[in-house]
Design an enzyme around this catalytic site. Sequence first.
Site, mmCIF file in Angstrom:
data_model
loop_
_atom_site.group_PDB
_atom_site.id
_atom_site.type_symbol
_atom_site.label_atom_id
_atom_site.label_comp_id
_atom_site.label_asym_id
_atom_site.label_seq_id
_atom_site.Cartn_x
_atom_site.Cartn_y
_atom_site.Cartn_z
ATOM 1 N N ASP A 245 58.244 34.027 38.957
ATOM 2 C CA ASP A 245 59.613 33.950 38.847
ATOM 3 C C ASP A 245 61.227 34.989 38.074
ATOM 4 O O ASP A 245 62.033 34.684 37.845
ATOM 5 C CB ASP A 245 60.133 33.570 40.494
ATOM 6 N N HIS B 94 63.211 39.214 44.346
ATOM 7 C CA HIS B 94 62.967 37.879 44.296
ATOM 8 C C HIS B 94 61.856 37.485 43.893
ATOM 9 O O HIS B 94 61.413 36.787 43.293
ATOM 10 C CB HIS B 94 62.234 38.052 46.217
ATOM 11 N N ASP C 147 53.372 31.312 48.929
ATOM 12 C CA ASP C 147 52.742 31.852 48.381
ATOM 13 C C ASP C 147 51.880 31.210 47.500
ATOM 14 O O ASP C 147 50.936 31.612 46.095
ATOM 15 C CB ASP C 147 52.625 33.388 48.347
ATOM 16 N N GLU D 61 59.367 32.951 51.474
ATOM 17 C CA GLU D 61 58.740 33.956 51.959
ATOM 18 C C GLU D 61 57.589 32.901 53.506
ATOM 19 O O GLU D 61 56.544 34.136 53.325
ATOM 20 C CB GLU D 61 57.579 33.662 51.045
ATOM 21 N N HIS E 129 61.860 34.833 48.307
ATOM 22 C CA HIS E 129 62.287 34.187 47.293
ATOM 23 C C HIS E 129 64.008 34.084 46.640
ATOM 24 O O HIS E 129 64.143 33.570 45.851
ATOM 25 C CB HIS E 129 61.267 33.776 45.898
ATOM 26 N N HIS F 57 53.648 32.314 41.312
ATOM 27 C CA HIS F 57 54.294 32.967 40.787
ATOM 28 C C HIS F 57 55.496 32.508 40.001
ATOM 29 O O HIS F 57 55.500 31.552 40.413
ATOM 30 C CB HIS F 57 55.561 34.540 40.996
ATOM 31 N N ASP G 28 57.098 28.135 47.776
ATOM 32 C CA ASP G 28 56.932 29.497 48.354
ATOM 33 C C ASP G 28 55.991 29.076 48.690
ATOM 34 O O ASP G 28 54.865 28.983 48.471
ATOM 35 C CB ASP G 28 57.382 30.433 47.435
ATOM 36 N N ASP H 164 55.192 27.678 43.602
ATOM 37 C CA ASP H 164 54.555 29.304 43.411
ATOM 38 C C ASP H 164 53.407 29.873 42.746
ATOM 39 O O ASP H 164 53.612 28.613 41.824
ATOM 40 C CB ASP H 164 55.725 29.883 43.083
#
Length: 300
Positions: free
Chosen positions: A127, A140, A229, A272, A100, A125, A227, A123
């Site tokens: 980030d 990332h 994930d 990712e 990412h 996360h 992303d 996402d």
Amino acid sequence: MKKNISIIGVPMDLGQMRRGVDMGPSAIRYAGVVERLERLHYDIDDLGDIEITRPKRGAIVGEENLKNLRDVSEASEKLAAKVDEVIKNGRFPLVLGGDHSIALGSLAGIAKHYQNLGVIWYDAHGDLNTAETSPSGNIHGMPLAASLGIGHKALTHIAGYSPKIKPENIVIIGARALDDGEKELIKEIGIKVYTMHEIDRLGMATVMEETIAYLKERTDGVHLSLDLDGLDPHDAPGVGTPVLGGISYRESHLAMEMLEEAKIITSAEFVEVNPILDDKNKTASVAVALMGSLFGEKLL
């Protein structure tokens, strides 16, 4: 959405420490992204991959808790220039990652074309880390903060300007693994976030309706940074930082379908995908299926 799409691969694995995500663009192509979008009557120009400079063996530390800083920054500059060129040519940039950290380059190349670029950050996360808040030093986990102008200058000033985006023009969807520093920053600068709690409570349809309405009234273009994930590991196992309890496959399709109906997405990246950690290229296939929905594929 423009009917002319340019695909840019970014085989980047330097923003984190698990090898294999550099093969993400190849895995997504192998899963049939070009053929899928051509069936939807798009003109596809696959521009190949950005060249990524490999650091010398063992040279993983940049400076100030920023691993591979120079190489990530150089790759981001290359990507920014390529994305800028695609938009100048009147085409839709579709970027394939790679980890990412590539969003640093994507947003740098895109944001100069808009007064108020919106960003949907799909996402697990946020980030939103910096060298000071990151527990790992992995870049990332920093691209959204850097694009806001927060962090090391080598990351915040990709393409020679900063910031790229405004906090009020961001919507994070699917968050369920936020570091303490990220939580503080979200509250401090007022980023709109739909965690898994809100998705469970409201339902994905309401989350997307609110997101679309929120961004439509304040932006002149919207970049989707997805992303894999963000999805639950059951549906997308081939990612470097899986987090249980994520968005489902079907919820993600609904989100993409609603974005297509709203006609607000002006650029996108899917990141990712790590085929080494995957099961028979399942995650890349999921990415391609979601792209199908984003670009107008219908169940009936």
